[in-house]
Design a protein around this motif. Structure first.
Motif, PDB file in Angstrom:
ATOM      1  N   SER A   2      16.184 -52.753  68.294  1.00  0.00           N
ATOM      2  CA  SER A   2      15.023 -53.440  68.876  1.00  0.00           C
ATOM      3  C   SER A   2      15.438 -54.798  69.438  1.00  0.00           C
ATOM      4  N   ASN A   3      16.402 -55.471  68.784  1.00  0.00           N
ATOM      5  CA  ASN A   3      16.940 -56.726  69.317  1.00  0.00           C
ATOM      6  C   ASN A   3      17.615 -56.496  70.665  1.00  0.00           C
ATOM      7  N   ILE A   4      18.389 -55.410  70.733  1.00  0.00           N
ATOM      8  CA  ILE A   4      19.104 -55.083  71.971  1.00  0.00           C
ATOM      9  C   ILE A   4      18.113 -54.823  73.110  1.00  0.00           C
ATOM     10  N   LYS A   5      17.065 -54.071  72.825  1.00  0.00           N
ATOM     11  CA  LYS A   5      16.052 -53.786  73.849  1.00  0.00           C
ATOM     12  C   LYS A   5      15.378 -55.071  74.322  1.00  0.00           C
ATOM     13  N   LYS A   6      15.125 -55.952  73.373  1.00  0.00           N
ATOM     14  CA  LYS A   6      14.442 -57.197  73.717  1.00  0.00           C
ATOM     15  C   LYS A   6      15.322 -58.078  74.580  1.00  0.00           C
ATOM     16  N   MET A   7      16.602 -58.225  74.212  1.00  0.00           N
ATOM     17  CA  MET A   7      17.478 -59.115  74.973  1.00  0.00           C
ATOM     18  C   MET A   7      17.783 -58.579  76.361  1.00  0.00           C
ATOM     19  N   THR A   8      17.704 -57.260  76.564  1.00  0.00           N
ATOM     20  CA  THR A   8      17.957 -56.668  77.886  1.00  0.00           C
ATOM     21  C   THR A   8      16.668 -56.371  78.647  1.00  0.00           C
ATOM     22  N   SER A  24      14.374 -54.195  77.875  1.00  0.00           N
ATOM     23  CA  SER A  24      14.346 -52.724  77.945  1.00  0.00           C
ATOM     24  C   SER A  24      15.303 -52.187  79.005  1.00  0.00           C
ATOM     25  N   PHE A  25      16.497 -52.771  79.055  1.00  0.00           N
ATOM     26  CA  PHE A  25      17.577 -52.306  79.936  1.00  0.00           C
ATOM     27  C   PHE A  25      17.160 -52.346  81.401  1.00  0.00           C
ATOM     28  N   LYS A  26      16.607 -53.477  81.771  1.00  0.00           N
ATOM     29  CA  LYS A  26      16.047 -53.632  83.119  1.00  0.00           C
ATOM     30  C   LYS A  26      17.106 -53.851  84.186  1.00  0.00           C
ATOM     31  N   HIS A  27      18.159 -54.650  83.859  1.00  0.00           N
ATOM     32  CA  HIS A  27      19.102 -55.071  84.880  1.00  0.00           C
ATOM     33  C   HIS A  27      20.499 -54.507  84.600  1.00  0.00           C
ATOM     34  N   LYS A  28      20.828 -53.392  85.255  1.00  0.00           N
ATOM     35  CA  LYS A  28      22.154 -52.787  85.084  1.00  0.00           C
ATOM     36  C   LYS A  28      23.168 -53.525  85.953  1.00  0.00           C
ATOM     37  N   ILE A  29      24.302 -53.906  85.358  1.00  0.00           N
ATOM     38  CA  ILE A  29      25.319 -54.639  86.113  1.00  0.00           C
ATOM     39  C   ILE A  29      26.648 -53.901  86.197  1.00  0.00           C
ATOM     40  N   GLY A  30      26.755 -52.750  85.534  1.00  0.00           N
ATOM     41  CA  GLY A  30      28.006 -52.009  85.597  1.00  0.00           C
ATOM     42  C   GLY A  30      27.928 -50.703  84.846  1.00  0.00           C
ATOM     43  N   GLU A  31      28.900 -49.852  85.134  1.00  0.00           N
ATOM     44  CA  GLU A  31      28.939 -48.553  84.464  1.00  0.00           C
ATOM     45  C   GLU A  31      30.382 -48.111  84.344  1.00  0.00           C
ATOM     46  N   GLY A  32      30.754 -47.619  83.167  1.00  0.00           N
ATOM     47  CA  GLY A  32      32.122 -47.187  82.932  1.00  0.00           C
ATOM     48  C   GLY A  32      32.173 -45.821  82.298  1.00  0.00           C
ATOM     49  N   GLY A  33      33.379 -45.449  81.865  1.00  0.00           N
ATOM     50  CA  GLY A  33      33.573 -44.128  81.298  1.00  0.00           C
ATOM     51  C   GLY A  33      32.856 -43.909  79.986  1.00  0.00           C
ATOM     52  N   TYR A  34      32.620 -44.999  79.230  1.00  0.00           N
ATOM     53  CA  TYR A  34      32.020 -44.857  77.908  1.00  0.00           C
ATOM     54  C   TYR A  34      30.584 -45.362  77.826  1.00  0.00           C
ATOM     55  N   GLY A  35      30.075 -45.965  78.874  1.00  0.00           N
ATOM     56  CA  GLY A  35      28.707 -46.456  78.770  1.00  0.00           C
ATOM     57  C   GLY A  35      28.285 -47.299  79.957  1.00  0.00           C
ATOM     58  N   VAL A  47      26.511 -51.033  81.315  1.00  0.00           N
ATOM     59  CA  VAL A  47      26.426 -52.453  80.963  1.00  0.00           C
ATOM     60  C   VAL A  47      25.174 -53.058  81.584  1.00  0.00           C
ATOM     61  N   PHE A  48      24.416 -53.798  80.761  1.00  0.00           N
ATOM     62  CA  PHE A  48      23.185 -54.432  81.207  1.00  0.00           C
ATOM     63  C   PHE A  48      23.265 -55.936  80.990  1.00  0.00           C
ATOM     64  N   LYS A  49      22.603 -56.665  81.867  1.00  0.00           N
ATOM     65  CA  LYS A  49      22.507 -58.111  81.708  1.00  0.00           C
ATOM     66  C   LYS A  49      21.438 -58.419  80.671  1.00  0.00           C
ATOM     67  N   GLY A  50      21.724 -59.373  79.787  1.00  0.00           N
ATOM     68  CA  GLY A  50      20.765 -59.723  78.752  1.00  0.00           C
ATOM     69  C   GLY A  50      20.722 -61.211  78.503  1.00  0.00           C
ATOM     70  N   ILE A  51      19.833 -61.634  77.651  1.00  0.00           N
ATOM     71  CA  ILE A  51      19.715 -63.043  77.316  1.00  0.00           C
ATOM     72  C   ILE A  51      19.363 -63.187  75.837  1.00  0.00           C
TER      73      ILE A  51
END
Length: 413
Positions: A68-74, A76-87, A89-93
């Motif tokens: 829930s902390n992760i969802k809050k800081m991102t 709800s995964f609003k801003h994607k900044i990258g993507e790799g082989g394992y997952g 990446v989202f911008k968070g605060i």
């Protein structure tokens, strides 16, 4: 014996600082020992092993977050900044306003190993040229890694944006030298600055992130291996590791001795050539499209660093000769000529086929820091250009290219 209040206070502060340093060092040492013992277990990195790891390993240098902390800081995964082989990446605060990058690992058996590798390596070390892991989430199958945010993205993206050869024009040669030296310092720290040697195994431009001032930070330790300094090589399970085009030959050619810290040196050399634009000149280099099948023609071909080497020798022996579009040493300014030549010489040392012919990262740092470029010895011609006797050259180069994905160039080009 009389002691002033100032003296007593100084001794107290000094003693407290020393005690704190010893405590932190002990924490890191014990963490490394726990991880080394844990990694000797050859079992899979599934759910049970990850949970066991979390129960037995705790780092006081990183923070555990709930999902829930992760969802809050991102948001709800609003801003994607990258993507790799394992997952992804989202911008968070963070609540304190600090920007972060949150990597959400995909649900798979492989991400268990990446998760453990990241938390147990960069989670317990701190270096200006290594990305800082600020926290993690391990809640059931939900796994996330929270890093410091790098506003200028990756070196790989910058190279693609600037088309490699114009990178020196946009950043300047001195800034490029600072970036390259920073990467070298980071790898040197992994190899020689930790209690146990850390082998990254995936050094490439996209795994070099850039801060506000374009300071480089090595990232993505999902393939990393931690091993004792007493060991000359490290055993890899599950086949070759790394990225096509940057994988050291000993990782897929067993007769060269196996993976070691010199494997990262090789990848660093290929990264240097990439920065100079010498790995992607389409009019001169043909890339192997499918590393599992032969794509070379019947014409005689040579490994492309041989072409780089020959041009370097030509420019050394004929400094006034204008090579026009084929030049590999910058001529616009003194700094550019000196630095680009230094990059090429260092790169050719790093990509020597035999690991024992490559320099250590400490030596690489010394060469990059040298003021007198002429004092740096030119290395032997890359071995891939001269196959062993009684071996068909085309077959040999084809097998090397197919195994590693390394570019090749026709002799006639």
């Amino acid at each position: 014996m009389d002691f002033s209040i100032t003296t007593i206070t100084g001794l107290a502060i000094g003693g407290t600082f020393l005690l704190g340093t010893l405590v932190v060092s002990l924490i890191i040492f014990k963490s490394n020992m726990k991880f080394s013992i844990f990694m000797r277990d050859k079992g899979s990195f599934g759910e049970s092993k990850v949970q066991k790891f979390m129960e037995n390993y705790s780092s006081n240098l990183t923070t555990g977050y709930s999902y829930s902390n992760i969802k809050k800081m991102t948001k709800s995964f609003k801003h994607k900044i990258g993507e790799g082989g394992y997952g992804t990446v989202f911008k968070g605060i963070l609540p304190n306003g600090r920007l972060v990058a949150v990597k959400m690992l995909e649900k798979s058996t492989e991400n268990g190993q990446e998760f453990i590798n990241e938390v147990a390596t960069i989670g317990i070390i701190h270096h200006v040229n290594i990305i800082r892991l600020l926290g993690y989430c391990c809640e059931g199958s939900k796994r996330a890694l929270v890093y410091e945010y790098m506003p200028n993205g990756s070196l790989g993206n910058l190279i693609q944006k600037e088309n490699s050869r114009s990178l020196s024009h946009s950043l300047g040669w001195k800034k490029l030298l600072q970036i390259v030296k920073g990467i070298a310092y980071g790898i040197e720290y992994l190899h020689h600055g930790c209690d146990s040697r850390i082998l990254h195994l995936d050094i490439k431009p996209h795994n070099i992130l850039l801060d506000n001032d374009f300071g480089p930070k090595i990232s993505d330790f999902g393939l990393a291996k931690l091993y004792s300094r007493a060991d000359s090589v490290v055993q890899l399970t599950g086949g070759a590791r790394g990225t096509i085009g940057y994988i050291a030959p000993e990782i897929f050619l067993s007769n060269l001795g196996g993976a070691s810290h010199k494997s990262d040196v090789y990848s660093f050399g290929m990264l240097l050539l990439e920065i100079l634009g010498l790995k992607s000149q389409n009019h001169q280099v043909t890339s192997v499209q499918n590393p599992t099948t032969s794509s070379t023609s019947s014409t005689s071909r040579s490994y492309f660093p041989g072409w780089v080497y020959e041009k370097l020798i030509q420019e050394r022996d004929n400094p006034q000769q204008q090579l026009q579009q084929h030049d590999i040493v910058a001529t616009e300014e003194d700094d550019g000529a000196r630095i680009s030549r230094k990059f090429i010489i260092v790169a050719l040392w790093c990509i020597q086929m035999h690991p024992n012919k490559r320099p250590s990262m400490t030596r690489v740092v010394e060469m990059l820091s040298a003021e007198n470029v002429e004092g740096i010895e030119i290395p032997p011609k890359p071995f891939f250009c001269s196959p062993p006797r009684n071996v068909d050259q085309n077959s040999y180069i084809s097998s090397i290219s197919n195994a590693s994905g390394l570019p090749v160039v026709s002799d006639s080009e």
